[in-house]
Design a protein around this motif. Sequence first.
Motif, short mmCIF file in Angstrom:
data_model
loop_
_atom_site.label_atom_id
_atom_site.label_comp_id
_atom_site.label_asym_id
_atom_site.label_seq_id
_atom_site.Cartn_x
_atom_site.Cartn_y
_atom_site.Cartn_z
N HIS A 17 31.39 -17.26 74.29
CA HIS A 17 31.24 -15.81 74.13
C HIS A 17 32.15 -15.41 74.97
N VAL A 25 33.78 -9.06 71.95
CA VAL A 25 33.42 -10.09 71.91
C VAL A 25 34.08 -10.58 71.65
N SER A 27 33.42 -14.24 69.83
CA SER A 27 32.52 -15.25 69.34
C SER A 27 32.21 -16.18 68.30
#
Length: 110
Positions: A17, A25, A27
Amino acid sequence: YWADDSSPYRTGPVVLHRRLGSEGVLSLVGCVLKLSNPALPGKSKELAVIVTSEEWFEVVRERFGMRLDDLSDEERARLWDILASEHAAWTSSRAKADGAPLAALNASGM
């Protein structure tokens, strides 16, 4: 807990992440690169499915700042084999759960 053989840290996919400030975010879950942000429809967006070892290591280096230079060629190959195998199993189980033919799911980039 994380060292136990049954721990999700040992049995789950490789997960990275990176916070991108107001963008959300980023990921990387196994071979799937996605962006999460509460403002997005569904709160996340799949950006890419990584299909080669070279691409996976490039994404890890360029997007997450992890060079992984300490891994030997054999270790990189073993890591990619695990990632590719886990992704194939996940794709297959997802197709079965959705009732979609596997070929259709793969063609859609999932």
